[in-house]
Write a protein that holds these residues in place. Structure first.
Motif, PDB file in Angstrom:
ATOM      1  N   GLU A   1       0.830  -1.205   0.000  1.00 37.07           N
ATOM      2  CA  GLU A   1       0.000   0.000   0.000  1.00 37.07           C
ATOM      3  C   GLU A   1       0.865   1.255   0.000  1.00 37.07           C
ATOM      4  OE1 GLU A   1      -3.861   1.768   2.494  1.00 37.07           O
ATOM      5  OE2 GLU A   1      -2.758   0.008   3.217  1.00 37.07           O
ATOM      6  N   GLU A   2       1.961   1.216   0.765  1.00 36.09           N
ATOM      7  CA  GLU A   2       2.859   2.374   0.794  1.00 36.09           C
ATOM      8  C   GLU A   2       3.530   2.588  -0.563  1.00 36.09           C
ATOM      9  OE1 GLU A   2       4.684   2.879   5.202  1.00 36.09           O
ATOM     10  OE2 GLU A   2       5.065   0.936   4.284  1.00 36.09           O
ATOM     11  N   ARG A   3       3.911   1.504  -1.213  1.00 37.45           N
ATOM     12  CA  ARG A   3       4.547   1.631  -2.529  1.00 37.45           C
ATOM     13  C   ARG A   3       3.551   2.163  -3.558  1.00 37.45           C
ATOM     14  NH1 ARG A   3       8.072  -3.858  -3.236  1.00 37.45           N
ATOM     15  NH2 ARG A   3       8.919  -2.714  -5.011  1.00 37.45           N
ATOM     16  N   ASP A   4       2.301   1.741  -3.467  1.00 31.86           N
ATOM     17  CA  ASP A   4       1.272   2.276  -4.368  1.00 31.86           C
ATOM     18  C   ASP A   4       1.066   3.772  -4.120  1.00 31.86           C
ATOM     19  OD1 ASP A   4       0.884  -0.171  -5.562  1.00 31.86           O
ATOM     20  OD2 ASP A   4      -0.842  -0.711  -4.312  1.00 31.86           O
ATOM     21  N   GLU A   5       1.117   4.164  -2.856  1.00 29.42           N
ATOM     22  CA  GLU A   5       0.980   5.589  -2.550  1.00 29.42           C
ATOM     23  C   GLU A   5       2.116   6.394  -3.183  1.00 29.42           C
ATOM     24  OE1 GLU A   5       1.435   8.713   1.127  1.00 29.42           O
ATOM     25  OE2 GLU A   5       0.926   6.649   1.619  1.00 29.42           O
ATOM     26  N   LEU A   6       3.328   5.876  -3.091  1.00 28.87           N
ATOM     27  CA  LEU A   6       4.470   6.561  -3.697  1.00 28.87           C
ATOM     28  C   LEU A   6       4.277   6.731  -5.200  1.00 28.87           C
ATOM     29  CD1 LEU A   6       7.646   5.128  -1.943  1.00 28.87           C
ATOM     30  CD2 LEU A   6       7.018   7.527  -2.163  1.00 28.87           C
ATOM     31  N   ARG A   7       3.819   5.691  -5.857  1.00 26.82           N
ATOM     32  CA  ARG A   7       3.589   5.783  -7.308  1.00 26.82           C
ATOM     33  C   ARG A   7       2.493   6.801  -7.621  1.00 26.82           C
ATOM     34  NH1 ARG A   7       3.954  -0.069  -6.592  1.00 26.82           N
ATOM     35  NH2 ARG A   7       6.048  -0.751  -7.224  1.00 26.82           N
ATOM     36  N   GLY A   8       1.494   6.898  -6.746  1.00 27.26           N
ATOM     37  CA  GLY A   8       0.443   7.896  -6.944  1.00 27.26           C
ATOM     38  C   GLY A   8       0.978   9.309  -6.830  1.00 27.26           C
TER      39      GLY A   8
END
Length: 302
Positions: free
Chosen positions: A189-196
């Protein structure tokens, strides 16, 4: 998960009668502010015109220096009264109108979102983000606290020794010793947030395309041999150059955030004043502070 002022959301509650009354008063004040700005849109040109008429009636048509001064004053009054004043009033009225609509939604919903960590607490209106109560004490709705979403750090996550090359060679040994640096794997979830965040940074704002199109029209006029408007061209060139510089910086940061997402690590301090805080290795951006997401991750996004 939603956060406000570094505090996680804990739930919601209905507004009390006194809080509903305060929100209604705020909506009325905003309504009067909108009306005042609408009146200013009409009054500003009228006042400028009356001033010009009065100046001409009192001074007649003076020659020489006095005449030139009157011409300059007339030009300034025309610019301010017919263009600057109404434009500023319209922009301010637009902002008040948007705020009025948010407060109206809050009054209709009649709920406050609650945030807290056991030591501090906030109650905030969901649409206008006005603070209703702080640490259990009523607030006057004057302060705003932005509400944003961020991926929570996994509880009791395992940590590991830093990999070689995770920090610059000249500071690695000193930093590791002084702050007890370790690394923690980012959750999916944190990695997806970074990509966002990286995707948002790569977006080109509409204002940049507008300035570029305007600059292109000026360049086309030059190409046809039209008389150049030096002041306009210089202003547009400066605006476009600033926009390109900011866009380049944003895209460079986006690339570093994508590298952090790809690597999938956060560096955590385990000693010193910042113990428990985390940062990202490639972007050097703060990731968590005091156990909560860093402020930039949960900033207001309208």
């Amino acid at each position: 998960m939603r956060y406000c002022d570094g505090l996680p959301e804990t739930g919601s509650r209905p507004l009390r009668a006194d809080e509903r009354a305060a929100v209604a008063r705020l909506r009325r004040r905003l309504g009067w502010a909108i009306a005042a700005r609408v009146a200013l849109v009409a009054a500003s040109p009228a006042a400028a015109f009356a001033l010009l008429v009065a100046a001409i009636a009192l001074l007649g048509e003076p020659a020489g220096t006095a005449g030139k001064a009157l011409q300059v004053a007339a030009a300034v009054a025309t610019l301010a009264g017919f263009f600057v004043g109404p434009a500023a009033a319209l922009l301010s009225g637009r902002d008040r109108w948007r705020e009025w609509r948010r407060v109206r939604r809050d009054l209709a919903a009649a709920v406050a979102l609650e945030f807290g960590d056991g030591r501090r607490s906030l109650a905030v209106l969901p649409a206008s983000e006005r603070v209703v109560a702080r640490d259990g004490r009523p607030a006057d709705l004057a302060a705003r606290a932005p509400i944003g979403s961020a991926a929570p750090a996994p509880p009791a996550a395992a940590t590991y020794a830093l990999a070689p090359g995770a920090l610059d060679a000249d500071v690695a040994a000193r930093e590791i010793a002084a702050r007890g640096l370790v690394r923690r794997a980012l959750s999916g979830e944190e990695r997806d947030e970074l990509r966002g965040h990286a995707r948002r940074l790569r977006r080109v704002p509409p204002g940049f395309w507008l300035a570029a199109a305007w600059w292109g029209l000026v360049a086309a006029q030059w190409g046809r041999g039209a008389e150049p408007r030096t002041a306009v061209a210089v202003m547009l060139t400066l605006v476009l150059a600033l926009g390109l510089w900011r866009l380049r910086r944003a895209r460079a940061l986006a690339g570093r955030l994508e590298a952090d997402a790809e690597e999938g690590w956060a560096i955590r301090a385990t000693a010193g004043a910042t113990s428990g805080d985390e940062a990202l290795p490639a972007s050097r951006a703060s990731w968590t502070a005091g156990g909560a997401p860093a402020a930039w991750r949960t900033g207001a996004r309208r």
